[in-house]
Design a protein around this motif. Structure first.
Motif, PDB file in Angstrom:
ATOM      1  N   PRO A 195       0.839  -1.204   0.000  1.00 17.90           N
ATOM      2  CA  PRO A 195       0.000   0.000   0.000  1.00 17.90           C
ATOM      3  C   PRO A 195       0.875   1.255   0.000  1.00 17.90           C
ATOM      4  N   GLY A 196       0.503   2.220  -0.850  1.00 13.39           N
ATOM      5  CA  GLY A 196       1.260   3.463  -0.918  1.00 13.39           C
ATOM      6  C   GLY A 196       2.411   3.445  -1.910  1.00 13.39           C
ATOM      7  N   ASP A 197       2.775   2.270  -2.427  1.00 15.47           N
ATOM      8  CA  ASP A 197       3.845   2.190  -3.431  1.00 15.47           C
ATOM      9  C   ASP A 197       3.435   2.927  -4.704  1.00 15.47           C
ATOM     10  N   TRP A 198       4.424   3.436  -5.397  1.00 12.57           N
ATOM     11  CA  TRP A 198       4.200   3.960  -6.748  1.00 12.57           C
ATOM     12  C   TRP A 198       4.384   2.813  -7.733  1.00 12.57           C
ATOM     13  N   VAL A 199       3.377   2.608  -8.603  1.00 14.94           N
ATOM     14  CA  VAL A 199       3.485   1.588  -9.654  1.00 14.94           C
ATOM     15  C   VAL A 199       3.315   2.268 -11.007  1.00 14.94           C
ATOM     16  N   LEU A 200       4.255   2.036 -11.901  1.00 20.49           N
ATOM     17  CA  LEU A 200       4.157   2.544 -13.268  1.00 20.49           C
ATOM     18  C   LEU A 200       3.710   1.404 -14.174  1.00 20.49           C
ATOM     19  N   VAL A 201       2.594   1.626 -14.881  1.00 16.99           N
ATOM     20  CA  VAL A 201       2.090   0.622 -15.823  1.00 16.99           C
ATOM     21  C   VAL A 201       2.302   1.141 -17.241  1.00 16.99           C
ATOM     22  N   ILE A 231      -5.423  -3.868 -10.891  1.00 19.37           N
ATOM     23  CA  ILE A 231      -4.876  -4.729  -9.824  1.00 19.37           C
ATOM     24  C   ILE A 231      -4.020  -3.892  -8.876  1.00 19.37           C
ATOM     25  N   ALA A 232      -3.176  -3.029  -9.446  1.00 14.24           N
ATOM     26  CA  ALA A 232      -2.312  -2.182  -8.608  1.00 14.24           C
ATOM     27  C   ALA A 232      -3.151  -1.274  -7.714  1.00 14.24           C
ATOM     28  N   LYS A 233      -4.259  -0.750  -8.267  1.00 12.03           N
ATOM     29  CA  LYS A 233      -5.152   0.095  -7.451  1.00 12.03           C
ATOM     30  C   LYS A 233      -5.756  -0.708  -6.290  1.00 12.03           C
ATOM     31  N   GLN A 234      -6.185  -1.938  -6.597  1.00 15.69           N
ATOM     32  CA  GLN A 234      -6.759  -2.794  -5.544  1.00 15.69           C
ATOM     33  C   GLN A 234      -5.724  -3.086  -4.453  1.00 15.69           C
ATOM     34  N   LEU A 235      -4.427  -3.111  -4.840  1.00 14.24           N
ATOM     35  CA  LEU A 235      -3.361  -3.342  -3.861  1.00 14.24           C
ATOM     36  C   LEU A 235      -2.990  -2.034  -3.151  1.00 14.24           C
ATOM     37  N   ARG A 236      -3.778  -0.997  -3.436  1.00 16.99           N
ATOM     38  CA  ARG A 236      -3.664   0.331  -2.820  1.00 16.99           C
ATOM     39  C   ARG A 236      -2.360   1.047  -3.176  1.00 16.99           C
ATOM     40  N   ALA A 237      -1.901   0.773  -4.389  1.00 17.96           N
ATOM     41  CA  ALA A 237      -0.738   1.509  -4.895  1.00 17.96           C
ATOM     42  C   ALA A 237      -1.203   2.810  -5.545  1.00 17.96           C
ATOM     43  N   ARG A 238      -0.260   3.737  -5.737  1.00 22.90           N
ATOM     44  CA  ARG A 238      -0.516   4.937  -6.530  1.00 22.90           C
ATOM     45  C   ARG A 238      -0.011   4.645  -7.935  1.00 22.90           C
ATOM     46  N   VAL A 239      -0.884   4.797  -8.942  1.00 22.91           N
ATOM     47  CA  VAL A 239      -0.563   4.304 -10.279  1.00 22.91           C
ATOM     48  C   VAL A 239      -0.310   5.446 -11.258  1.00 22.91           C
ATOM     49  N   ILE A 240       0.813   5.321 -11.962  1.00 17.60           N
ATOM     50  CA  ILE A 240       1.101   6.178 -13.115  1.00 17.60           C
ATOM     51  C   ILE A 240       1.087   5.262 -14.325  1.00 17.60           C
ATOM     52  N   GLY A 267      11.095   8.450  -8.065  1.00 13.07           N
ATOM     53  CA  GLY A 267      10.925   7.290  -8.924  1.00 13.07           C
ATOM     54  C   GLY A 267       9.898   6.320  -8.359  1.00 13.07           C
ATOM     55  N   VAL A 268       9.536   5.329  -9.161  1.00  9.68           N
ATOM     56  CA  VAL A 268       8.468   4.397  -8.778  1.00  9.68           C
ATOM     57  C   VAL A 268       9.062   3.121  -8.181  1.00  9.68           C
ATOM     58  N   ASP A 269       8.230   2.418  -7.417  1.00  4.33           N
ATOM     59  CA  ASP A 269       8.694   1.190  -6.760  1.00  4.33           C
ATOM     60  C   ASP A 269       8.637  -0.016  -7.691  1.00  4.33           C
ATOM     61  N   VAL A 270       7.596  -0.058  -8.514  1.00  5.61           N
ATOM     62  CA  VAL A 270       7.414  -1.203  -9.413  1.00  5.61           C
ATOM     63  C   VAL A 270       7.017  -0.683 -10.790  1.00  5.61           C
ATOM     64  N   VAL A 271       7.620  -1.268 -11.832  1.00  7.41           N
ATOM     65  CA  VAL A 271       7.177  -0.992 -13.202  1.00  7.41           C
ATOM     66  C   VAL A 271       6.623  -2.283 -13.805  1.00  7.41           C
ATOM     67  N   VAL A 272       5.410  -2.208 -14.338  1.00  8.82           N
ATOM     68  CA  VAL A 272       4.848  -3.324 -15.113  1.00  8.82           C
ATOM     69  C   VAL A 272       5.149  -3.029 -16.570  1.00  8.82           C
ATOM     70  N   GLU A 273       6.058  -3.815 -17.139  1.00 12.72           N
ATOM     71  CA  GLU A 273       6.595  -3.525 -18.472  1.00 12.72           C
ATOM     72  C   GLU A 273       6.291  -4.728 -19.374  1.00 12.72           C
ATOM     73  N   HIS A 274       5.664  -4.473 -20.556  1.00 10.23           N
ATOM     74  CA  HIS A 274       5.342  -5.601 -21.437  1.00 10.23           C
ATOM     75  C   HIS A 274       5.648  -5.264 -22.882  1.00 10.23           C
ATOM     76  N   VAL A 275       6.515  -4.284 -23.090  1.00 11.68           N
ATOM     77  CA  VAL A 275       6.828  -3.812 -24.434  1.00 11.68           C
ATOM     78  C   VAL A 275       8.246  -4.220 -24.838  1.00 11.68           C
ATOM     79  N   GLY A 276       9.189  -4.022 -23.916  1.00 10.36           N
ATOM     80  CA  GLY A 276      10.572  -4.405 -24.193  1.00 10.36           C
ATOM     81  C   GLY A 276      11.327  -3.321 -24.948  1.00 10.36           C
TER      82      GLY A 276
END
Ligand SMILES: [Zn+2]
Length: 343
Positions: A166-172, A186-195, A235-244
């Motif tokens: 909760p409170g983490d920054w996640v970049l999608v 999903i990141a919102k449900q985990l109470r992250a802040r999403v960019i 900077g963000v804590d987690v990046v969800v990357e699917h492009v490469g």
């Protein structure tokens, strides 16, 4: 039954809608009547021969299946005719070292539905009974097919391969793709802040509607600087990357100390030049994520049934018009999922 078969690779490939014999289940298999099947980038790779392995043709694509059990082999105990199911498209042996420790997505005998065997762009598909997951009653076939592969990939990335607090920054990255649209929710449900990122105004608007707090314009070369600014340079804590490709390299410019990039897909490029210095000095992680487990898929469907996760469906095509769906996905103009209805 009718099946859409890829008969020659290309961009576009050559497809034929053929009448072929109905499949039969061996002892440990089931035949599923396909009500809906999602189209994925994997299908485009199959079409264009873009996979690292050569796939013999003809082949029926389609790995994102929702349907009902039509018949079951003699050794199948847990499933009966009429059961509503989704299919975990990473088939696994259940016996190897990796399956035994619960990592079925990296099974050494792993096979992919719609790639190494015929998939769901057909009236019926035969699959191992072990690949089935029960559809919650509240869930219709279209919703399931729009989440079975892409949504569960995002679930695997955010709840299995990486950890979000909760409170983490996640970049999608690419927030309106199948994976991206699920990852934001999903990141919102985990109470992250999403960019998130989006290449058009329509995509950026949709990413916001899905729950992204901020959405940056990925066509602006300075987008990583925008992400840093939004996080007060941290900077963000987690990046969800699917492009490469270059996008993944740029994700390091967005990453906080101790942060994690979790990557799948590599649709825009499989090779990159990497500066190792920040990775070890800032103790950052780059983690691969392949497919999903049945538990990830079940969680995805359960979240959808309880309203925590909604797929974005761009368009729905009958089987006969499926080649046009391939063209549409390749154009990168889709918002969310493209579905094929074979029956
Ligand atoms: Zn295995």
């Amino acid at each position: 039954m009718k099946a859409l078969q890829l008969v020659a690779n290309g961009q576009p490939g050559r497809f034929e809608l053929r009448e072929i014999p109905e499949p039969r289940a061996s002892a440990e298999e089931v035949v599923v009547r396909v009500h809906a099947c999602g189209l994925n980038h994997l299908d485009l790779w199959l079409e264009s021969a873009g996979l690292p392995i050569q796939i013999p043709l003809p082949r029926t694509p389609g790995g994102e299946v929702a349907g009902e059990v039509l018949s079951a082999g003699g050794d199948v105990k847990d499933w009966k005719v009429g059961d509503r199911v989704a299919v975990q498209s990473n088939f696994f042996c259940g016996e190897c070292e990796f399956c035994r420790r619960g990592d079925e997505s990296i099974c050494i005998k792993g096979e992919l539905l719609g790639v190494s065997c015929d998939g769901g762009f057909a009236g019926q598909v035969v699959v191992p009974a072990s690949a089935l997951v029960r559809l919650p009653e509240e869930l219709d076939f279209n919703t399931s097919a729009a989440l079975t592969l892409a949504g569960s990939t995002a679930m695997h990335m955010l709840t299995n391969r990486s950890q979000v607090n909760p409170g983490d920054w996640v970049l999608v990255i690419g927030g309106t793709s199948g994976v991206g649209s699920a990852a934001i929710q999903i990141a919102k449900q985990l109470r992250a802040r999403v960019i998130s990122t989006g290449s058009t105004q329509a995509k950026r608007n949709l990413a916001k509607q899905l729950g992204a707090e901020f959405v940056v314009d990925s066509t602006d070369v300075n987008w990583p600087a925008d992400v840093r600014k939004l996080t007060n340079k941290r900077g963000v804590d987690v990046v969800v990357e699917h492009v490469g490709g270059d996008v993944l390299t740029q994700c390091f410019d967005c990453l906080a100390r101790g942060g994690t990039i979790v990557t799948c897909g590599a649709t825009a490029g499989r090779e990159l030049k990497l500066n190792l210095w920040p990775i070890f000095v800032k103790q950052q992680r780059l983690i691969g994520s392949y497919g999903r487990t049945r538990a990830d898929l079940q969680a995805t469907l359960d979240w959808a049934a309880s309203g925590k996760l909604k797929p974005v469906i761009d368009s729905i095509f009958p089987l006969a018009e499926a080649p046009a769906a391939f063209t549409k996905l390749r154009s990168r103009s889709v918002l969310g999922k493209v579905l094929i209805l074979p029956n």
